[in-house]
Structures are given as C-alpha cells and as structure tokens.
Design a protein around this motif. Sequence first.
Motif, mmCIF file in Angstrom:
data_model
loop_
_atom_site.group_PDB
_atom_site.id
_atom_site.type_symbol
_atom_site.label_atom_id
_atom_site.label_comp_id
_atom_site.label_asym_id
_atom_site.label_seq_id
_atom_site.Cartn_x
_atom_site.Cartn_y
_atom_site.Cartn_z
ATOM 1 N N TRP A 178 41.978 42.020 33.784
ATOM 2 C CA TRP A 178 40.703 41.390 34.103
ATOM 3 C C TRP A 178 39.740 42.470 34.585
ATOM 4 N N PRO A 179 38.572 42.630 33.948
ATOM 5 C CA PRO A 179 37.645 43.697 34.336
ATOM 6 C C PRO A 179 37.186 43.579 35.787
ATOM 7 N N GLU A 180 37.154 44.733 36.484
ATOM 8 C CA GLU A 180 36.632 44.831 37.846
ATOM 9 C C GLU A 180 37.312 43.850 38.802
ATOM 10 N N ALA A 181 38.594 43.607 38.565
ATOM 11 C CA ALA A 181 39.354 42.705 39.437
ATOM 12 C C ALA A 181 40.649 43.378 39.859
ATOM 13 N N MET A 182 41.211 42.882 40.932
ATOM 14 C CA MET A 182 42.515 43.331 41.397
ATOM 15 C C MET A 182 43.531 42.247 41.049
ATOM 16 N N HIS A 183 44.792 42.650 40.898
ATOM 17 C CA HIS A 183 45.806 41.731 40.380
ATOM 18 C C HIS A 183 47.077 41.777 41.214
ATOM 19 N N LEU A 184 47.704 40.639 41.337
ATOM 20 C CA LEU A 184 49.037 40.527 41.922
ATOM 21 C C LEU A 184 49.894 39.732 40.940
ATOM 22 N N LYS A 185 50.961 40.354 40.458
ATOM 23 C CA LYS A 185 51.839 39.662 39.512
ATOM 24 C C LYS A 185 52.679 38.629 40.249
ATOM 25 N N LEU A 186 52.671 37.400 39.754
ATOM 26 C CA LEU A 186 53.460 36.342 40.348
ATOM 27 C C LEU A 186 54.844 36.281 39.711
ATOM 28 N N PHE A 187 54.898 36.010 38.424
ATOM 29 C CA PHE A 187 56.185 36.040 37.723
ATOM 30 C C PHE A 187 55.947 36.036 36.215
ATOM 31 N N GLY A 194 49.787 37.167 51.010
ATOM 32 C CA GLY A 194 51.003 37.403 51.770
ATOM 33 C C GLY A 194 51.991 36.260 51.666
ATOM 34 N N TRP A 195 51.470 35.026 51.731
ATOM 35 C CA TRP A 195 52.340 33.849 51.652
ATOM 36 C C TRP A 195 53.005 33.740 50.289
ATOM 37 N N ILE A 196 52.235 33.872 49.219
ATOM 38 C CA ILE A 196 52.795 33.661 47.883
ATOM 39 C C ILE A 196 53.754 34.788 47.513
ATOM 40 N N THR A 197 53.492 36.010 48.002
ATOM 41 C CA THR A 197 54.407 37.118 47.762
ATOM 42 C C THR A 197 55.745 36.864 48.441
ATOM 43 N N ALA A 198 55.699 36.436 49.698
ATOM 44 C CA ALA A 198 56.930 36.160 50.434
ATOM 45 C C ALA A 198 57.698 34.990 49.828
ATOM 46 N N MET A 199 56.974 33.954 49.396
ATOM 47 C CA MET A 199 57.630 32.781 48.821
ATOM 48 C C MET A 199 58.354 33.133 47.528
ATOM 49 N N LEU A 200 57.711 33.936 46.670
ATOM 50 C CA LEU A 200 58.316 34.313 45.398
ATOM 51 C C LEU A 200 59.487 35.254 45.614
ATOM 52 N N ALA A 201 59.386 36.151 46.589
ATOM 53 C CA ALA A 201 60.503 37.047 46.903
ATOM 54 C C ALA A 201 61.703 36.269 47.390
ATOM 55 N N GLU A 202 61.468 35.256 48.225
ATOM 56 C CA GLU A 202 62.556 34.419 48.725
ATOM 57 C C GLU A 202 63.221 33.639 47.602
ATOM 58 N N ALA A 203 62.410 33.158 46.650
ATOM 59 C CA ALA A 203 62.967 32.407 45.515
ATOM 60 C C ALA A 203 63.801 33.317 44.631
ATOM 61 N N THR A 204 63.387 34.594 44.486
ATOM 62 C CA THR A 204 64.117 35.539 43.642
ATOM 63 C C THR A 204 65.461 35.903 44.267
ATOM 64 N N ASP A 205 65.506 35.961 45.592
ATOM 65 C CA ASP A 205 66.741 36.352 46.291
ATOM 66 C C ASP A 205 67.810 35.275 46.270
ATOM 67 N N ARG A 206 67.418 34.051 45.981
ATOM 68 C CA ARG A 206 68.394 32.958 46.025
ATOM 69 C C ARG A 206 69.358 33.020 44.853
#
Length: 300
Positions: free
Chosen positions: A154-163, A288-300
Amino acid sequence: MRQRRFLPNLSLLLAFDAVMRNGSVTGAAQDLALTQSTVSRLIQTLEAQLGQDLFRRQRKRLIPTEAAQRYFREVSNALDILQRASMSLIANPEGGSLSLAVLPTFGTRWLAPRLPGFLSANPGISVNLATRFARFNFEAEPFDAMICFGRDDWPEAMHLKLFDERLTACAAPAFLADHPVARAEDLHDCVLLQLETRPTAWAAWFEGQGAAPPMVPNGMLMDQFSMMIQAAISGLGIALLPDYLARIEITEGRLRPILRQAVPGPGAYWLAWPQGKDDLGPLKAFRGWITAMLAEATDR
C-alpha cells in the motif's frame, strides 16, 4: 500558521454544503432553519472570500459550476471528519477512538467476535467500523487504518502482517452425496464458486492437492465470501473459503471439507495505516493487542 482566507467560517461551508445536497436555496434554508435570503447571503460571502463564483444564477436558481462540484466533495468530506471527531469526543472524552475499515466478511466473522477482548483490555477506547472492499486514499477517507487482503504494498502506508490465507474447499452434505469426491480431479466437472478478488485461489488449491486445475473451470463469480457460503449451503457448487471461515461452517455442520484442508493461498491479511498516524494512541493499542492475540493463537 493557517491562512484565514483559506479557512471559511463554518456557517459559510454548511450553507454551501446544504445548497449542494438539496439542489436549491429553499431546501438548504429548511435544513439549516434559516431564511432563503440568509442562505443566499452566506453563499455570496463564501464566493467573495474564495474570489470566484461557485454558482451560475439562472432565473433565481443556483447552478453549481464544475469547480463547485469539486469543492463540494472536499468540503463534504471535511465536515464528515469534523462531525466524527466531535461525536467521538462526546461519546468517549477520555480514551480516544479508532476508525477502522475492514473487509465485510472478515469484519463480521473474524474481527467482531474478538473485539470484546480489545475493548475489555482498553476500556477508554471506542472502535468505529466500516466496510471497504478495495484500497483507498487515506487522505480522502476518515480512517485510521484498514484490515486488507493481498500484499504489503500500500503506497505511503505502514503494514503489520496478521496471517497468511489458507484455503479449504467445502460443500453442502447433500451436494457431496450427489457429487462424491475421492480425488481433486473429481472437481473438474463441478461448479467451482470463486471470489472476484481471488482469481488464482483455485489454482493454488489444486496445486496444494498435487493436481492440475481444470482447463476451463465451470464456475460462478461472487464478490463476497458471505454470498459464496450461502451459495454452497444451498447446493449451488463448491466453495473455496479461507480456513478461518470454513472451520465455522464445518463445525456447525452446514458444509463439509473436501480433501486436504488449509492449503496455502496466494495472499495474506494485513493491518495498514498511514505513516502520519503511527503514534496514534488507540492504533498503537490495537496493534499491540492484535499482535499478542495472534501470537497466542499460534503457540497453541
């Protein structure tokens, strides 16, 4: 420092907006609870401040110029932003708000069930949701971020990969009873339901099954996964769904999976936001919340 000449009084802009929306001074006057002469005077004052006519006068009618049409789009958007900001402040004076654009089915089936967790962890923040199918210009839309599908380009945007998206083919039990599937090639003669924004999804699924896709697929094209799910439940064909959606339908018995599930797909889900809002408090909390939630789901 902002120049006063380019910041007309709000009453002038509201009068202009009302005339454009109603197509007449009479309608604008009724909306604003003003007299017609007052609205006309406000329009004239705005034109004088901008140094150009916004309307052509024809037999007591105001005909907007092309410049007025362009100006109206910008003014209307600016008024919407001001209104949203004021509503957010009144509703939540302490914590701020996050305006988030989401894909329709992702928003209703994935995000909405999880949002109570975010709101519980961040009681001072309110979240405003709206659906968007495609990318947009952050400068022209009143959103702090968007959850989108595709790539981090996405031009001129920052990104966080969810999954990453993983795909599961599934169909109604009655459909599979009439069209038994033992191998991927058995799907060649079936109706394959396809999403407009995923033109290579079926090819990726067949590749994940170690098989070649049909030369000429027999398919139906749709613009939302919710529509595809309902079509598959009704027996119209085989749906190819993100695994997080397929698991819901499979668990509740409306659809059954076909062959290997959760095949790697051609894209991923991302949280994207404009660079200028990187330090926005509610957005930082959401990341911060969505990163932690996805990390917790991956660890299960």
